[in-house]
Scaffold this active site. Sequence first.
Site, mmCIF file in Angstrom:
data_model
loop_
_atom_site.group_PDB
_atom_site.id
_atom_site.type_symbol
_atom_site.label_atom_id
_atom_site.label_comp_id
_atom_site.label_asym_id
_atom_site.label_seq_id
_atom_site.Cartn_x
_atom_site.Cartn_y
_atom_site.Cartn_z
ATOM 1 N N GLU A 177 30.572 38.799 55.530
ATOM 2 C CA GLU A 177 29.810 38.299 53.683
ATOM 3 C C GLU A 177 28.058 38.096 53.573
ATOM 4 O O GLU A 177 27.878 37.690 53.609
ATOM 5 C CB GLU A 177 30.483 38.025 52.637
ATOM 6 C CG GLU A 177 30.261 38.213 51.144
ATOM 7 C CD GLU A 177 30.626 37.480 50.008
ATOM 8 O OE1 GLU A 177 31.758 36.761 50.420
ATOM 9 O OE2 GLU A 177 30.482 37.756 48.580
ATOM 10 N N LYS A 219 31.689 42.588 53.943
ATOM 11 C CA LYS A 219 31.797 42.822 52.695
ATOM 12 C C LYS A 219 31.072 42.351 51.929
ATOM 13 O O LYS A 219 29.771 41.836 51.398
ATOM 14 C CB LYS A 219 32.622 41.192 52.043
ATOM 15 C CG LYS A 219 32.941 40.695 50.492
ATOM 16 C CD LYS A 219 33.729 39.726 50.225
ATOM 17 C CE LYS A 219 33.313 39.189 49.337
ATOM 18 N NZ LYS A 219 34.512 38.602 47.744
ATOM 19 N N SER A 261 31.852 41.978 43.575
ATOM 20 C CA SER A 261 31.761 42.577 42.275
ATOM 21 C C SER A 261 29.911 42.071 41.842
ATOM 22 O O SER A 261 30.030 42.701 41.355
ATOM 23 C CB SER A 261 32.519 42.771 41.405
ATOM 24 O OG SER A 261 33.392 40.865 41.649
ATOM 25 N N GLY A 262 29.679 40.398 42.486
ATOM 26 C CA GLY A 262 28.582 40.338 42.242
ATOM 27 C C GLY A 262 28.225 39.966 41.029
ATOM 28 O O GLY A 262 28.963 39.382 40.316
ATOM 29 N N ARG A 296 35.307 38.053 40.194
ATOM 30 C CA ARG A 296 35.062 38.577 38.888
ATOM 31 C C ARG A 296 35.378 39.836 38.275
ATOM 32 O O ARG A 296 35.621 39.988 37.407
ATOM 33 C CB ARG A 296 33.412 38.380 38.373
ATOM 34 C CG ARG A 296 33.182 36.525 38.574
ATOM 35 C CD ARG A 296 31.999 36.301 38.811
ATOM 36 N NE ARG A 296 31.083 36.460 39.534
ATOM 37 C CZ ARG A 296 29.667 36.603 40.065
ATOM 38 N NH1 ARG A 296 29.234 36.416 39.443
ATOM 39 N NH2 ARG A 296 29.517 37.156 41.257
HETATM 40 P P1 13P Z 1 32.688 38.275 43.404
HETATM 41 O O1 13P Z 1 33.003 39.429 43.613
HETATM 42 O O2 13P Z 1 32.815 37.546 42.425
HETATM 43 O O3 13P Z 1 30.898 38.708 43.385
HETATM 44 O O4 13P Z 1 33.686 37.715 44.353
HETATM 45 C C1 13P Z 1 33.525 38.009 45.051
HETATM 46 C C2 13P Z 1 33.070 36.463 46.288
HETATM 47 O O5 13P Z 1 34.344 36.334 47.138
HETATM 48 C C3 13P Z 1 31.746 35.670 46.767
HETATM 49 O O6 13P Z 1 31.928 35.537 47.664
#
Ligand code: 13P
Length: 336
Positions: A177, A219, A261-262, A296
């Site tokens: 990620e 990711k 989703s950030g 989120r």
């Molecule tokens: P969000 O979708 O809230 O960004 O979280 C995903 C995540 O695993 C961040 O490391």
Amino acid sequence: MDKDKLSNIATKLVAQNKGILAADESNPTIKNRFDSIDVESTENNRRDYRELLFSTDGIENYISGIILYEETLYQKSSNGQLLSELLQSKDIIPGIKVDKSAKDFIGFPGEKITEGLDGLYDRMTNYYNDGARFSKWRAVITIGEQIPSSQCIELNAILLARYAITSQESGLVPIVEPEILMDGDHSINSCYEVTNKTLNEVFNQLEKHKVNLSGILLKPNMILSGKESPDRADKNEVAEMTLKCFKETIPENVPGIIFLSGGQSDLESIDNLDAINKLAAQKGDMPWELSFSYGRGLQSSTLNKWNGNSDNYLIAQKEFINRCKMVSDARNGKLS
Ligand code: 13P
């Protein structure tokens, strides 16, 4: 580690209709989420909330795997069953966040580097023995005045590669990620350029460190305008730029891309995922599954419905299953 075993797990995680729930918020992060609904972040409250999510009827139709924080892997549900066993009983694969968070990159103000390599192989071997089958490591890149530096991109990429090969050696599919944050007022073009450079460096290092690309999931962020940009790009432009960037940087043997989703609102993250998949279907030549690994994006509305009150349990579960279905539709480009 058996190559086929890893790629079978990776492929199962991005099966048709399905994606991943990120429920691996670290204790400081879940405290922030609970603060927003005025609920104290105790071990029991964290357990109750996550049990609510995991025990929702039917989520296995949309959710292939769930990323856990270490505490959750060893927690038991209210009737004494390990939460990881509850997931396995629904054919949902348990995963685990293994990084130790992004810390200040000393000497490079405003930038972050992710820690967590020390003792990683031993930790991951234990997680495998305790039922986990995939793992996650998040690197963070910030766009700003004169940043990101090439040093920050390069070192984060090397750490992702060391993490990924260690994960594969311990039997866990790595979720790689590299997140370009959407904080700031930058244009969609800046996001495109920085993401392009970062993904090129990440795959350069993954190959150098002998990571088997058919046994990973990537990711990434979508290509987005900064959150405070005065002129934010719409979903069609987001979809175009995202697929263009990926075609230029992501090798074809990576089985799946699972978006984070950030900082997007939950509905924005769902709309954009749908637009990306609609465009991918139109173009017809995308080698990878384009799925989700939302925290989120999947949880926000459910957290609000729950509000820390056990009387809201069923209403919150109803919200959660609706949201899972919506994200799954978007993952198929079939959101109506
Ligand atoms: P969000 O979708 O809230 O960004 O979280 C995903 C995540 O695993 C961040 O490391």
